[in-house]
Design a protein around this motif. Structure first.
Motif, PDB file in Angstrom:
ATOM      1  N   LEU A 203      22.908  25.573  12.222  1.00  0.00           N
ATOM      2  CA  LEU A 203      24.353  25.648  12.475  1.00  0.00           C
ATOM      3  C   LEU A 203      24.867  27.078  12.323  1.00  0.00           C
ATOM      4  O   LEU A 203      25.814  27.475  13.005  1.00  0.00           O
ATOM      5  N   LEU A 204      24.242  27.840  11.446  1.00  0.00           N
ATOM      6  CA  LEU A 204      24.610  29.252  11.332  1.00  0.00           C
ATOM      7  C   LEU A 204      24.289  29.990  12.636  1.00  0.00           C
ATOM      8  O   LEU A 204      25.088  30.790  13.127  1.00  0.00           O
ATOM      9  N   PHE A 205      23.094  29.707  13.175  1.00  0.00           N
ATOM     10  CA  PHE A 205      22.720  30.323  14.454  1.00  0.00           C
ATOM     11  C   PHE A 205      23.699  29.902  15.561  1.00  0.00           C
ATOM     12  O   PHE A 205      24.128  30.707  16.380  1.00  0.00           O
ATOM     13  N   GLU A 206      24.055  28.609  15.535  1.00  0.00           N
ATOM     14  CA  GLU A 206      24.973  28.085  16.558  1.00  0.00           C
ATOM     15  C   GLU A 206      26.347  28.733  16.436  1.00  0.00           C
ATOM     16  O   GLU A 206      27.044  28.933  17.433  1.00  0.00           O
ATOM     17  N   ALA A 207      26.714  29.086  15.187  1.00  0.00           N
ATOM     18  CA  ALA A 207      28.019  29.708  14.951  1.00  0.00           C
ATOM     19  C   ALA A 207      28.010  31.204  15.247  1.00  0.00           C
ATOM     20  O   ALA A 207      29.053  31.867  15.151  1.00  0.00           O
TER      21      ALA A 207
ATOM     22  N   SER B  25      23.641  36.308  12.766  1.00  0.00           N
ATOM     23  CA  SER B  25      22.439  37.035  13.156  1.00  0.00           C
ATOM     24  C   SER B  25      21.249  36.525  12.344  1.00  0.00           C
ATOM     25  O   SER B  25      21.415  35.880  11.298  1.00  0.00           O
ATOM     26  N   ILE B  26      20.057  36.832  12.833  1.00  0.00           N
ATOM     27  CA  ILE B  26      18.841  36.421  12.117  1.00  0.00           C
ATOM     28  C   ILE B  26      18.810  37.054  10.730  1.00  0.00           C
ATOM     29  O   ILE B  26      18.418  36.409   9.749  1.00  0.00           O
ATOM     30  N   LYS B  27      19.227  38.315  10.622  1.00  0.00           N
ATOM     31  CA  LYS B  27      19.243  39.002   9.329  1.00  0.00           C
ATOM     32  C   LYS B  27      20.209  38.331   8.362  1.00  0.00           C
ATOM     33  O   LYS B  27      19.905  38.165   7.166  1.00  0.00           O
TER      34      LYS B  27
ATOM     35  N   ASP C 145      10.359  37.037   3.842  1.00  0.00           N
ATOM     36  CA  ASP C 145       9.800  37.482   5.115  1.00  0.00           C
ATOM     37  C   ASP C 145      10.673  36.971   6.257  1.00  0.00           C
ATOM     38  O   ASP C 145      10.939  35.765   6.354  1.00  0.00           O
ATOM     39  N   ILE C 146      11.110  37.872   7.103  1.00  0.00           N
ATOM     40  CA  ILE C 146      11.990  37.469   8.211  1.00  0.00           C
ATOM     41  C   ILE C 146      11.271  36.545   9.188  1.00  0.00           C
ATOM     42  O   ILE C 146      11.907  35.841   9.975  1.00  0.00           O
ATOM     43  N   LYS C 147       9.925  36.517   9.137  1.00  0.00           N
ATOM     44  CA  LYS C 147       9.166  35.618  10.009  1.00  0.00           C
ATOM     45  C   LYS C 147       9.534  34.161   9.733  1.00  0.00           C
ATOM     46  O   LYS C 147       9.527  33.328  10.637  1.00  0.00           O
ATOM     47  N   MET C 148       9.812  33.855   8.458  1.00  0.00           N
ATOM     48  CA  MET C 148      10.203  32.484   8.101  1.00  0.00           C
ATOM     49  C   MET C 148      11.503  32.118   8.790  1.00  0.00           C
ATOM     50  O   MET C 148      11.659  31.004   9.300  1.00  0.00           O
ATOM     51  N   THR C 149      12.444  33.063   8.831  1.00  0.00           N
ATOM     52  CA  THR C 149      13.713  32.825   9.511  1.00  0.00           C
ATOM     53  C   THR C 149      13.510  32.705  11.013  1.00  0.00           C
ATOM     54  O   THR C 149      14.121  31.862  11.676  1.00  0.00           O
ATOM     55  N   MET C 150      12.643  33.555  11.545  1.00  0.00           N
ATOM     56  CA  MET C 150      12.354  33.540  12.980  1.00  0.00           C
ATOM     57  C   MET C 150      11.742  32.209  13.404  1.00  0.00           C
ATOM     58  O   MET C 150      12.024  31.708  14.502  1.00  0.00           O
TER      59      MET C 150
END
Length: 384
Positions: free
Chosen positions: A335-339, A342-344, A354-359
């Motif tokens: 929902l954050l992505f939908e809103a 950013s990935i960061k 690790d940003i890979k987990m978010t990716m």
């Protein structure tokens, strides 16, 4: 130089030799060692020459250090365990007991070779997905043994982790699986909690969904972690149970220790929960800084399995799309992505090191949304 001697056994004449190996740290003198059982003096001489060369090269391992894998593991664990949190110590002991020691425990370190290690890893790979984690721990034991001059080489270093054949096969049903909910499903879930379950259950799951925190972080929250004026929640620890006792442990990484903003509704619900609790006098506690937010009747924190059990119950009874408690974190992220976050920003809010987990979450969410778009189009065409 080695000295050679002949002796008699029931099987006939045998040869032995005595030699000086490494320095004994207790006395500062060279250790005297003996090797027996050679059929001829020539065999004894050849072996002695090999040993002397190893001593000269610094690769020699003395006979009295031919210990078992389990003995080395126990010494390693005694040395390293003080650097682990209680939860990590418990997990490491469990892994060795269930998966590693049954294969290696009774073997002498000098007898374990690379081929045997490969066979063990192949077997473990058939049983569990986290085989790479097991190899990592076995590797630590061998490296520790090398540092203590118990062995000269690490037999698991070149071992290959086998690929699961299912990784190469497309599962047609896999694309339909998702471990998060959309806004409609969230509203339905929270309405069920609000209408049919105690207030604490409602606030607990509302907090999980609206903060994206891990369940251990939420269950370890105390009054002092909530700043109602600044509208923030301090996520700096996690709940842990051992032998029936609970404790709050510091978060594993710096990224996990974070201060996140929260909304007025969540803060209002937390206040309402404690107002109702104090009015009902469930426990003789005031709304002080050390009180856990989510508790049992005796004031102790909820057990870690409670959110899992309650979520499974609600999904089963109301026939909701199945997700896990961890899926509520994915729900928050999606929902954050939908809103438009950013990935960061999502990485920092979720406490990913690790940003890979978010990716990975972003990729999965994006793919699922695309699939839903195609399904909507097909449904629309079928209505023509």
């Amino acid at each position: 130089m080695a000295s050679f001697q002949k002796y008699t056994t029931k099987d006939g004449i045998r040869w032995m030799y005595k030699y000086y190996s490494t320095i004994d740290p207790a006395t500062g003198k060279k250790r005297q060692s003996t090797k027996r059982g050679f059929k001829t003096k020539k065999e004894a001489q050849l072996d002695a020459a090999k040993i002397e060369q190893e001593i000269a090269n610094g690769t020699y391992i003395t006979e009295d250090k031919y210990v078992t894998f389990e003995q080395v593991y126990r010494q390693w664990f005694e040395t390293i365990s003080n650097t682990y949190k209680p939860s990590t110590r418990k997990a490491v002991v469990s892994k060795f007991k269930k998966r590693i020691l049954p294969h290696f425990g009774n073997l002498r370190m000098k007898d374990i070779n690379s081929m045997y290690c490969q066979e063990v890893i192949n077997q473990i790979a058939k049983e569990i997905k986290s085989v790479e984690n097991m190899k990592m721990y076995v590797n630590q034991i061998f490296e520790y043994a090398i540092s203590k001059e118990i062995i000269a080489h690490n037999p698991i270093k070149g071992v290959i982790i086998p690929k699961d054949k299912n990784e190469f096969i497309v599962d047609e049903g896999q694309l339909e699986e998702r471990n998060f909910w959309d806004k409609t499903e969230i509203k339905q879930f929270l309405n069920i909690l609000k209408d049919e379950y105690p207030l604490q259950d409602y606030v607990l799951f509302h907090s999980l969904i609206y903060t994206g925190a891990r369940k251990g972080e939420i269950l370890s929250l105390r009054r002092k972690d909530i700043d109602f004026k600044a509208k923030t929640i301090n996520l700096n620890k996690t709940l842990f149970f051992e032998n029936g006792k609970h404790m709050s442990l510091t978060s594993k990484t710096a990224a996990s220790r974070r201060l996140i903003s929260t909304d007025d509704t969540t803060l209002s619900l937390i206040k309402k929960l404690h107002t109702e609790r104090n009015r009902a006098s469930v426990v003789n506690l005031s709304f002080d800084n050390n009180e856990y937010l989510f508790i049992r009747n005796d004031g102790s924190p909820l057990r870690l399995a409670y959110p899992n059990d309650k979520l499974e119950e609600i999904i089963r009874v109301h026939d909701l799309h199945p997700i896990t408690v961890h899926g509520l974190r994915h729900t928050h992220a999606s929902l954050l992505f939908e809103a438009g976050a950013s990935i960061k920003e999502v990485q920092e809010r979720l406490g990913h090191t690790d940003i890979k987990m978010t990716m990975n979450i972003y990729t999965h969410v994006t793919r699922t949304v695309k699939e839903q778009t195609a399904a909507k189009f097909a449904t629309f065409m079928n209505e023509l």
